[in-house]
Design an enzyme around this catalytic site. Structure first.
Site, PDB file in Angstrom:
ATOM      1  N   ASP A  54       0.480  -1.158   0.322  1.00 24.70           N
ATOM      2  CA  ASP A  54       0.458  -0.084   0.016  1.00 24.70           C
ATOM      3  C   ASP A  54       0.875   1.305  -0.424  1.00 24.70           C
ATOM      4  OD1 ASP A  54      -2.160   1.847  -0.500  1.00 24.70           O
ATOM      5  OD2 ASP A  54      -2.827   0.638   1.818  1.00 24.70           O
ATOM      6  N   GLY A  93       0.244   5.840  -3.992  1.00 31.64           N
ATOM      7  CA  GLY A  93      -0.238   6.638  -4.814  1.00 31.64           C
ATOM      8  C   GLY A  93      -0.234   8.116  -3.776  1.00 31.64           C
ATOM      9  N   ARG A  94       0.286   7.674  -2.513  1.00 29.12           N
ATOM     10  CA  ARG A  94       1.251   9.019  -1.604  1.00 29.12           C
ATOM     11  C   ARG A  94       2.183   8.742  -2.170  1.00 29.12           C
ATOM     12  NH1 ARG A  94      -1.855   6.107   3.578  1.00 29.12           N
ATOM     13  NH2 ARG A  94      -1.706   4.358   1.606  1.00 29.12           N
ATOM     14  N   HIS A 110       2.597   3.017  -8.588  1.00 24.91           N
ATOM     15  CA  HIS A 110       2.497   2.052  -9.170  1.00 24.91           C
ATOM     16  C   HIS A 110       3.959   1.242 -10.108  1.00 24.91           C
ATOM     17  CE1 HIS A 110      -1.436   2.386  -7.969  1.00 24.91           C
ATOM     18  NE2 HIS A 110      -1.176   2.612  -8.405  1.00 24.91           N
ATOM     19  N   TRP A 151     -11.222  -2.090  -9.032  1.00 27.02           N
ATOM     20  CA  TRP A 151     -12.043  -1.372 -10.571  1.00 27.02           C
ATOM     21  C   TRP A 151     -12.218  -0.088  -9.933  1.00 27.02           C
ATOM     22  CZ3 TRP A 151     -10.772  -4.335 -14.559  1.00 27.02           C
ATOM     23  CH2 TRP A 151     -10.546  -6.377 -14.413  1.00 27.02           C
ATOM     24  N   ARG A 191     -11.554   2.244  -8.935  1.00 27.89           N
ATOM     25  CA  ARG A 191     -10.281   3.793  -9.434  1.00 27.89           C
ATOM     26  C   ARG A 191     -11.082   4.259 -10.668  1.00 27.89           C
ATOM     27  NH1 ARG A 191      -5.178   1.818  -6.378  1.00 27.89           N
ATOM     28  NH2 ARG A 191      -5.910   1.585  -4.052  1.00 27.89           N
ATOM     29  N   LEU A 200      11.491 -19.559  -5.326  1.00 26.93           N
ATOM     30  CA  LEU A 200      10.587 -18.698  -4.293  1.00 26.93           C
ATOM     31  C   LEU A 200       9.761 -19.155  -5.105  1.00 26.93           C
ATOM     32  CD1 LEU A 200      10.098 -16.472  -2.305  1.00 26.93           C
ATOM     33  CD2 LEU A 200      10.359 -14.636  -4.485  1.00 26.93           C
ATOM     34  N   LEU A 227      -7.132  -5.119   6.450  1.00 22.37           N
ATOM     35  CA  LEU A 227      -7.046  -6.476   5.640  1.00 22.37           C
ATOM     36  C   LEU A 227      -7.869  -6.298   4.363  1.00 22.37           C
ATOM     37  CD1 LEU A 227      -7.799  -9.853   7.429  1.00 22.37           C
ATOM     38  CD2 LEU A 227      -5.351  -8.711   6.796  1.00 22.37           C
ATOM     39  N   SER A 228      -8.654  -5.658   4.211  1.00 18.28           N
ATOM     40  CA  SER A 228      -8.731  -4.817   2.525  1.00 18.28           C
ATOM     41  C   SER A 228      -9.496  -5.979   1.975  1.00 18.28           C
ATOM     42  CB  SER A 228      -7.979  -4.883   2.165  1.00 18.28           C
ATOM     43  OG  SER A 228      -7.848  -3.010   2.785  1.00 18.28           O
TER      44      SER A 228
HETATM   45  C1  FPP Z   1      -1.258   0.084  -2.940  1.00 17.13           C
HETATM   46  O1  FPP Z   1      -1.441   1.200  -3.161  1.00 17.13           O
HETATM   47  C2  FPP Z   1      -0.984   0.107  -4.486  1.00 17.13           C
HETATM   48  C3  FPP Z   1      -2.156  -1.179  -5.608  1.00 17.13           C
HETATM   49  C4  FPP Z   1      -3.245  -1.388  -5.435  1.00 17.13           C
HETATM   50  C5  FPP Z   1      -1.803  -1.554  -6.980  1.00 17.13           C
HETATM   51  C6  FPP Z   1      -0.592  -2.683  -6.178  1.00 17.13           C
HETATM   52  C7  FPP Z   1      -0.009  -2.818  -7.532  1.00 17.13           C
HETATM   53  C8  FPP Z   1       1.282  -2.928  -7.689  1.00 17.13           C
HETATM   54  C9  FPP Z   1       2.937  -2.410  -7.037  1.00 17.13           C
HETATM   55  C10 FPP Z   1       2.539  -2.870  -9.098  1.00 17.13           C
HETATM   56  C11 FPP Z   1       2.217  -4.361  -9.817  1.00 17.13           C
HETATM   57  C12 FPP Z   1       2.023  -5.286  -9.107  1.00 17.13           C
HETATM   58  C13 FPP Z   1       2.959  -6.695 -10.529  1.00 17.13           C
HETATM   59  C14 FPP Z   1       3.068  -7.397  -8.951  1.00 17.13           C
HETATM   60  C15 FPP Z   1       3.829  -6.144 -10.400  1.00 17.13           C
HETATM   61  P1  FPP Z   1      -2.385   2.986  -3.003  1.00 17.13           P
HETATM   62  O2  FPP Z   1      -2.436   2.748  -5.022  1.00 17.13           O
HETATM   63  O3  FPP Z   1      -3.906   2.292  -3.066  1.00 17.13           O
HETATM   64  O4  FPP Z   1      -1.767   3.724  -2.249  1.00 17.13           O
HETATM   65  P2  FPP Z   1      -2.662   4.862  -1.696  1.00 17.13           P
HETATM   66  O5  FPP Z   1      -3.083   3.980  -0.703  1.00 17.13           O
HETATM   67  O6  FPP Z   1      -1.379   5.690  -1.428  1.00 17.13           O
HETATM   68  O7  FPP Z   1      -3.668   5.945  -2.463  1.00 17.13           O
END
Ligand code: FPP
Length: 242
Positions: A21, A24-25, A38, A70, A72, A132, A196-197
């Site tokens: 997580d 975005g921030r 991302h 979805w 978003r 792994l 846990l989302s």
């Molecule tokens: C949460 O951060 C992150 C996601 C919903 C996407 C995670 C995706 C990746 C790390 C990239 C692709 C993954 C792989 C396996 C290559 P957020 O967007 O909710 O952040 P925020 O809470 O700061 O807005």
């Protein structure tokens, strides 16, 4: 298994699950669009796979896209899907180099056909590797996974293949997307959120939770070591008394 980390002998969790997580921030702090975060996050995933393997972790399971994501913006969803496309493509080569077995959990029916084909190819080509075990949760939701498992069992009861008395915890576990894996020993969630989302809700029943304020793109091997040290400070009782 045990390993020496920075001079200290530690128990290494066999299976680590991560909620990545804060992308975005991380991007916002840099006045950049969310997908920039991302992209940085995807790079960190590559590095953490290597680090986890070197530390002795056998299973690593990351939450890349939830059944709720979805909601978003179209721009963000398209950005993440394109990132995954590129990732899956490169992953075949990287997996063979690192002896890494890759699996994807979640509901594939809503994914674009080319992504599903890439996943199938990646799973088939890496099934022989015993380094792994890396699992990507994609269009994954814990409740949806349980719904699919219940549906599957209900069909078998209806056809007479199973009776209601056959339904025990082992049977339910064997119908989940994670059927071939042990339950996670340690869950890590970055960016300071304590939720846990809808992630692995059945599998995390006895898992130790580690929360850190670090945003996912800033997560590194030192953070992973901190999480392992925290895990070693916990006493796992599985509901019993020691
Ligand atoms: C949460 O951060 C992150 C996601 C919903 C996407 C995670 C995706 C990746 C790390 C990239 C692709 C993954 C792989 C396996 C290559 P957020 O967007 O909710 O952040 P925020 O809470 O700061 O807005």
């Amino acid at each position: 298994m045990k390993n020496i980390i920075d001079g200290e002998e530690l128990n290494i969790p066999e299976h680590v699950a991560i909620i990545m997580d804060g992308n975005g921030r991380w991007a916002k702090k840099r006045l950049m669009p969310r997908n920039f975060g991302h992209k940085a996050g995807a790079k960190v995933v590559e590095q953490i796979c290597e680090d986890a393997h070197n530390l002795g972790i056998k299973y690593l399971t990351v939450y890349a896209f939830s059944t709720e994501n979805w909601r978003r913006s179209v721009e963000e969803v398209t950005g993440i899907m394109n990132l995954l496309r590129a990732y899956l493509k490169d992953c075949i080569e990287r997996a063979s180099k690192n002896n890494m077995r890759v699996r994807v959990i979640g509901d594939r029916t809503a994914l674009d056909k080319d992504i599903v084909e890439k996943i199938e190819e990646l799973e088939a080509k890496t099934a022989c590797y015993d380094g792994l075990n890396f699992t990507i949760a994609l269009n994954y939701g814990g409740r949806d996974e349980l719904r699919r498992a219940v549906l599957d069992i209900a069909k078998d009861v209806k056809s007479g293949e199973l009776t209601p008395d056959d339904i025990d915890e082992k049977l339910i576990s064997s119908r989940l997307d994670t059927k071939d894996m042990p339950d996670p020993d340690l869950l890590i969630r970055t960016s300071g959120e304590l939720r846990l989302s809808n992630y692995l809700i059945w599998q995390l029943a006895y898992t130790e939770f580690y929360f850190t304020d670090v945003l996912w793109p800033d997560f590194d091997i030192n953070e992973l070591k901190d999480a392992i040290r925290y895990f070693n400070g916990r006493e796992r009782r599985y509901g019993g008394v020691k």
